[in-house]
Design a protein around this motif. Sequence first.
Motif, short mmCIF file in Angstrom:
data_model
loop_
_atom_site.label_atom_id
_atom_site.label_comp_id
_atom_site.label_asym_id
_atom_site.label_seq_id
_atom_site.Cartn_x
_atom_site.Cartn_y
_atom_site.Cartn_z
N GLU A 30 0.82 -1.21 0.00
CA GLU A 30 0.00 0.00 0.00
C GLU A 30 0.86 1.27 0.00
N CYS A 66 -9.64 -7.95 -7.75
CA CYS A 66 -10.00 -6.55 -7.49
C CYS A 66 -11.19 -6.51 -6.55
N ARG A 89 -8.56 2.46 -11.13
CA ARG A 89 -7.59 3.18 -10.30
C ARG A 89 -7.75 2.75 -8.86
N LYS A 91 -5.26 1.14 -5.15
CA LYS A 91 -3.98 0.82 -4.51
C LYS A 91 -3.85 -0.69 -4.42
N VAL A 92 -2.59 -1.13 -4.48
CA VAL A 92 -2.31 -2.55 -4.33
C VAL A 92 -2.32 -2.87 -2.84
N SER A 93 -3.00 -3.96 -2.49
CA SER A 93 -3.09 -4.36 -1.10
C SER A 93 -2.99 -5.87 -1.01
N TYR A 101 -3.11 -11.35 -2.95
CA TYR A 101 -2.70 -10.06 -3.52
C TYR A 101 -3.89 -9.50 -4.30
N GLN A 102 -4.25 -8.23 -4.10
CA GLN A 102 -5.44 -7.67 -4.73
C GLN A 102 -5.31 -6.16 -4.90
N LEU A 103 -6.25 -5.62 -5.72
CA LEU A 103 -6.35 -4.18 -5.93
C LEU A 103 -7.60 -3.68 -5.22
N LEU A 105 -10.06 -0.75 -5.31
CA LEU A 105 -10.36 0.24 -6.34
C LEU A 105 -11.22 1.37 -5.79
#
Length: 459
Positions: A30, A66, A89, A91-93, A101-103, A105
């Motif tokens: 993050e 996501c 758009r 953050k990677v978290s 691993y996920q985004l 949004l």
Amino acid sequence: MIKDPFARLGLDREVLTVSQLNGRARVLLEDVFTNIWVEGEISNLARPASGHVYFTLKDSGAQVRCALFRNNAARVRQALKDGLAVKVRGKVSLFEGRGDYQLILDTVEPAGDGALRLAFDALKEKLSAEGLFSAERKVSLPAHPQKIGIISSPTGAVIRDIISVFRRRAPNIELTLIPTAVQGREAIAQIVRALKLADARGFDALILARGGGSLEDLWCFNEEAVARAVDACVTPIVSAVGHETDVSICDFVADVRAPTPSAAAELLAPDASHLVRQVDNLHRRLVMLMRNRLTHDRLRLEGMARRLRHPGERLRQQAQRLDDLDMRLRRAFERSLNTRRERLIRLETRLAGQHPGRQLALLRQRLDSLAERLPRAMREGLKARRLQLQSQVQTLQVVSPLATLGRGYSILLDERGQAIRNAAQTHTGQRLTARLGEGQLQVRVEDNHLTPVTLSLLD
């Protein structure tokens, strides 16, 4: 952005638990990847009851999970679905519970042609709901047009192909080009103006044409203003936008859709050789119909000539028919007269039977008979009723308590006139009335012995 995010973890000296590892990895991701844009295709879309949206964003070589939480999902205007190309758009978290691993949004937008496709589908649904695509609004193309207007670019292969088809198939048709731009933002107003001008010129039909291209190149034919201008035209319109696989909003609104501009020209340009063959066929059919009609009329005339007879023969037939009708009328009159005569005789017989004098005589005889039977019936009735009365009197005397009293018995009555049936009903000194067969006595109770006394029936 941190230059060396791994330097602060101290991994060479510290032993971490799994939870600590996932927690530090989440913080690291993050911190490093914040507010990044990623483009890909949606798959495995899920919408649980919580209102959050989960999907996988993928391309040809990789994929990433996501998460779009409810507050941010409410701000997404377009409908998300599997297969939709989007730009996201966030953050990677890392989801610590599973180590996934996920985004996370906050924005989702269509990517490339996806935005145009969504706008296309939205306008198509809107105009369809208004009925602009219904078959009732379509106008049939003229079978033999004389003047045709072509709305297209004055340069390029499209107009040349259309002219070539008309020159080959129907060189007698008058073609008029209404030039306009067919690509770009300025093309929208020009196409609308060209449609209004062409519709007012009195053409038999219009062709709205453009060559193939990408969705963006053809987009001016998917604008609402152009679609409504096509719908407002009274003149029949053939839409020929793009190649066979290209579909525009104008295709749905126009009266006829042609897969290519050349196909649109062939729809409106009747083949001259085909017309010649059609005229020859009509000529042969006309000659055959005339011959058949003449033959039919000749046979009919011959039949009428055979049925035509001399007036004298006709008069003789009518005279014979008149004599036959006269004899039938006389016989019918005689039958009617005999029928009425027989009916009159029957009515006279019935009238004689219903004469008042005859009825009075019958009634007088019946009255005399009843006058003789009445005294006899009264005597017999009185006798029978007298005998019945005597029998009932004897029956009453047998069951009457007075007859029992006449045989020497008596009935004791208390002060209220109630019969004494048991000594226990009395008390010493009580005055009673003894009812005899003739008269009654006043007695007083001296003793009411309750001991039963046996009476001899022989005394």
